[in-house]
Scaffold this motif. Structure first.
Motif, PDB file in Angstrom:
ATOM      1  N   ASN A  42       0.833  -1.206   0.000  1.00  0.00           N
ATOM      2  CA  ASN A  42       0.000   0.000   0.000  1.00  0.00           C
ATOM      3  C   ASN A  42       0.860   1.245   0.000  1.00  0.00           C
ATOM      4  O   ASN A  42       0.582   2.206  -0.718  1.00  0.00           O
ATOM      5  CB  ASN A  42      -0.940   0.011   1.198  1.00  0.00           C
ATOM      6  N   PHE A  43       1.916   1.257   0.813  1.00  0.00           N
ATOM      7  CA  PHE A  43       2.818   2.399   0.902  1.00  0.00           C
ATOM      8  C   PHE A  43       3.476   2.684  -0.449  1.00  0.00           C
ATOM      9  O   PHE A  43       3.643   3.844  -0.838  1.00  0.00           O
ATOM     10  CB  PHE A  43       3.886   2.140   1.970  1.00  0.00           C
ATOM     11  N   LEU A  44       3.835   1.626  -1.172  1.00  0.00           N
ATOM     12  CA  LEU A  44       4.497   1.782  -2.469  1.00  0.00           C
ATOM     13  C   LEU A  44       3.512   1.979  -3.617  1.00  0.00           C
ATOM     14  O   LEU A  44       3.923   2.173  -4.757  1.00  0.00           O
ATOM     15  CB  LEU A  44       5.388   0.569  -2.751  1.00  0.00           C
ATOM     16  N   GLY A  45       2.217   1.901  -3.324  1.00  0.00           N
ATOM     17  CA  GLY A  45       1.205   2.121  -4.351  1.00  0.00           C
ATOM     18  C   GLY A  45       0.960   0.933  -5.256  1.00  0.00           C
ATOM     19  O   GLY A  45       0.461   1.099  -6.373  1.00  0.00           O
ATOM     20  N   VAL A  46       1.316  -0.248  -4.801  1.00  0.00           N
ATOM     21  CA  VAL A  46       1.076  -1.450  -5.595  1.00  0.00           C
ATOM     22  C   VAL A  46      -0.410  -1.777  -5.534  1.00  0.00           C
ATOM     23  O   VAL A  46      -0.999  -1.810  -4.451  1.00  0.00           O
ATOM     24  CB  VAL A  46       1.919  -2.636  -5.057  1.00  0.00           C
ATOM     25  N   VAL A  47      -1.011  -2.004  -6.702  1.00  0.00           N
ATOM     26  CA  VAL A  47      -2.435  -2.322  -6.773  1.00  0.00           C
ATOM     27  C   VAL A  47      -2.625  -3.685  -7.429  1.00  0.00           C
ATOM     28  O   VAL A  47      -1.702  -4.244  -8.023  1.00  0.00           O
ATOM     29  CB  VAL A  47      -3.223  -1.238  -7.549  1.00  0.00           C
ATOM     30  N   GLU A  48      -3.834  -4.203  -7.317  1.00  0.00           N
ATOM     31  CA  GLU A  48      -4.164  -5.535  -7.847  1.00  0.00           C
ATOM     32  C   GLU A  48      -3.856  -5.651  -9.339  1.00  0.00           C
ATOM     33  O   GLU A  48      -3.485  -6.713  -9.817  1.00  0.00           O
ATOM     34  CB  GLU A  48      -5.641  -5.824  -7.580  1.00  0.00           C
ATOM     35  N   SER A  49      -4.012  -4.556 -10.074  1.00  0.00           N
ATOM     36  CA  SER A  49      -3.828  -4.613 -11.529  1.00  0.00           C
ATOM     37  C   SER A  49      -2.356  -4.578 -11.955  1.00  0.00           C
ATOM     38  O   SER A  49      -2.060  -4.754 -13.132  1.00  0.00           O
ATOM     39  CB  SER A  49      -4.584  -3.460 -12.192  1.00  0.00           C
ATOM     40  N   ASP A  50      -1.447  -4.367 -11.017  1.00  0.00           N
ATOM     41  CA  ASP A  50      -0.021  -4.404 -11.366  1.00  0.00           C
ATOM     42  C   ASP A  50       0.364  -5.821 -11.788  1.00  0.00           C
ATOM     43  O   ASP A  50      -0.202  -6.802 -11.294  1.00  0.00           O
ATOM     44  CB  ASP A  50       0.842  -3.971 -10.172  1.00  0.00           C
ATOM     45  N   PRO A  51       1.334  -5.933 -12.693  1.00  0.00           N
ATOM     46  CA  PRO A  51       1.725  -7.266 -13.178  1.00  0.00           C
ATOM     47  C   PRO A  51       2.270  -8.151 -12.053  1.00  0.00           C
ATOM     48  O   PRO A  51       2.902  -7.666 -11.114  1.00  0.00           O
ATOM     49  CB  PRO A  51       2.827  -6.987 -14.195  1.00  0.00           C
ATOM     50  N   PHE A  52       2.013  -9.442 -12.199  1.00  0.00           N
ATOM     51  CA  PHE A  52       2.468 -10.401 -11.195  1.00  0.00           C
ATOM     52  C   PHE A  52       3.986 -10.348 -11.017  1.00  0.00           C
ATOM     53  O   PHE A  52       4.488 -10.404  -9.907  1.00  0.00           O
ATOM     54  CB  PHE A  52       2.046 -11.823 -11.582  1.00  0.00           C
ATOM     55  N   TRP A  53       4.728 -10.234 -12.129  1.00  0.00           N
ATOM     56  CA  TRP A  53       6.181 -10.243 -12.035  1.00  0.00           C
ATOM     57  C   TRP A  53       6.679  -9.077 -11.176  1.00  0.00           C
ATOM     58  O   TRP A  53       7.645  -9.217 -10.440  1.00  0.00           O
ATOM     59  CB  TRP A  53       6.833 -10.217 -13.416  1.00  0.00           C
ATOM     60  N   PHE A  54       6.002  -7.935 -11.266  1.00  0.00           N
ATOM     61  CA  PHE A  54       6.382  -6.758 -10.486  1.00  0.00           C
ATOM     62  C   PHE A  54       6.184  -7.022  -8.993  1.00  0.00           C
ATOM     63  O   PHE A  54       7.057  -6.741  -8.169  1.00  0.00           O
ATOM     64  CB  PHE A  54       5.562  -5.548 -10.936  1.00  0.00           C
ATOM     65  N   LYS A  55       5.033  -7.598  -8.661  1.00  0.00           N
ATOM     66  CA  LYS A  55       4.750  -7.908  -7.256  1.00  0.00           C
ATOM     67  C   LYS A  55       5.686  -9.001  -6.739  1.00  0.00           C
ATOM     68  O   LYS A  55       6.123  -8.955  -5.586  1.00  0.00           O
ATOM     69  CB  LYS A  55       3.287  -8.311  -7.086  1.00  0.00           C
ATOM     70  N   ALA A  56       6.026  -9.945  -7.599  1.00  0.00           N
ATOM     71  CA  ALA A  56       6.940 -11.017  -7.192  1.00  0.00           C
ATOM     72  C   ALA A  56       8.339 -10.472  -6.909  1.00  0.00           C
ATOM     73  O   ALA A  56       8.979 -10.863  -5.928  1.00  0.00           O
ATOM     74  CB  ALA A  56       6.999 -12.095  -8.262  1.00  0.00           C
ATOM     75  N   VAL A  57       8.802  -9.564  -7.750  1.00  0.00           N
ATOM     76  CA  VAL A  57      10.121  -8.960  -7.533  1.00  0.00           C
ATOM     77  C   VAL A  57      10.122  -8.159  -6.229  1.00  0.00           C
ATOM     78  O   VAL A  57      11.072  -8.251  -5.427  1.00  0.00           O
ATOM     79  CB  VAL A  57      10.535  -8.076  -8.734  1.00  0.00           C
ATOM     80  N   LEU A  58       9.073  -7.384  -5.996  1.00  0.00           N
ATOM     81  CA  LEU A  58       8.977  -6.642  -4.735  1.00  0.00           C
ATOM     82  C   LEU A  58       8.966  -7.587  -3.541  1.00  0.00           C
ATOM     83  O   LEU A  58       9.593  -7.307  -2.514  1.00  0.00           O
ATOM     84  CB  LEU A  58       7.715  -5.785  -4.707  1.00  0.00           C
ATOM     85  N   TRP A  59       8.237  -8.693  -3.669  1.00  0.00           N
ATOM     86  CA  TRP A  59       8.180  -9.682  -2.594  1.00  0.00           C
ATOM     87  C   TRP A  59       9.587 -10.189  -2.269  1.00  0.00           C
ATOM     88  O   TRP A  59       9.993 -10.235  -1.115  1.00  0.00           O
ATOM     89  CB  TRP A  59       7.275 -10.847  -2.995  1.00  0.00           C
TER      90      TRP A  59
END
Length: 102
Positions: A42-59
Motif C-alpha cells: 500500500n505504501f508503495l502504491g502497488v495495486v491488484e492490476s499491477d503485473p504479477f512479475w512486479f509484485k513477485a520482484v517486490l516480494w
C-alpha cells in the motif's frame, strides 16, 4: 508424536518445548510478514492490476529479507537464537553461489 520426533532429529534439538517454540516463531514471523506486505505494498502504491512479475520482484526484494529478520528477532525473544541463526545462514547460502571442491 512421530512428526515431533522427526523434527527434533532433523533440527538437532532435544525437547518438545523447543519444537513448540520454533513452530511458534515460524508462525509469528509468517503472520507478521502478511501484515507487513499489505502495509509495504500500500505504501508503495502497488495495486491488484499491477503485473504479477512486479509484485513477485517486490516480494523477493522486500518481504523475503524481512521474514528472515523477523525469524531472528522472534527466535531471539523466545530463546532460540542459535537455531534461527543457523537457519538464516542456510537460507541465505542458497542464494549465494560458492565454489565447490576447490
Amino acid at each position: 508424536m512421530q512428526i515431533v520426533e522427526k523434527l527434533k532429529s532433523r533440527w538437532g534439538i532435544q525437547s518438545n518445548w523447543q519444537v513448540l517454540i520454533i513452530m511458534a516463531v515460524f508462525s509469528f514471523a509468517g503472520m507478521t510478514v502478511v501484515f507487513a506486505r499489505k502495509w509495504a505494498f500500500n505504501f508503495l502504491g502497488v495495486v491488484e492490476s499491477d503485473p504479477f512479475w512486479f509484485k513477485a520482484v517486490l516480494w523477493i526484494l522486500l518481504i523475503f529479507p524481512l521474514y528472515n529478520i523477523l525469524l531472528l528477532a522472534y527466535g531471539t525473544l523466545l530463546g532460540q537464537f542459535d537455531f534461527f541463526w543457523a537457519f538464516f545462514k542456510r537460507s541465505i547460502g542458497r542464494f549465494i553461489p560458492t565454489k565447490s571442491g576447490s
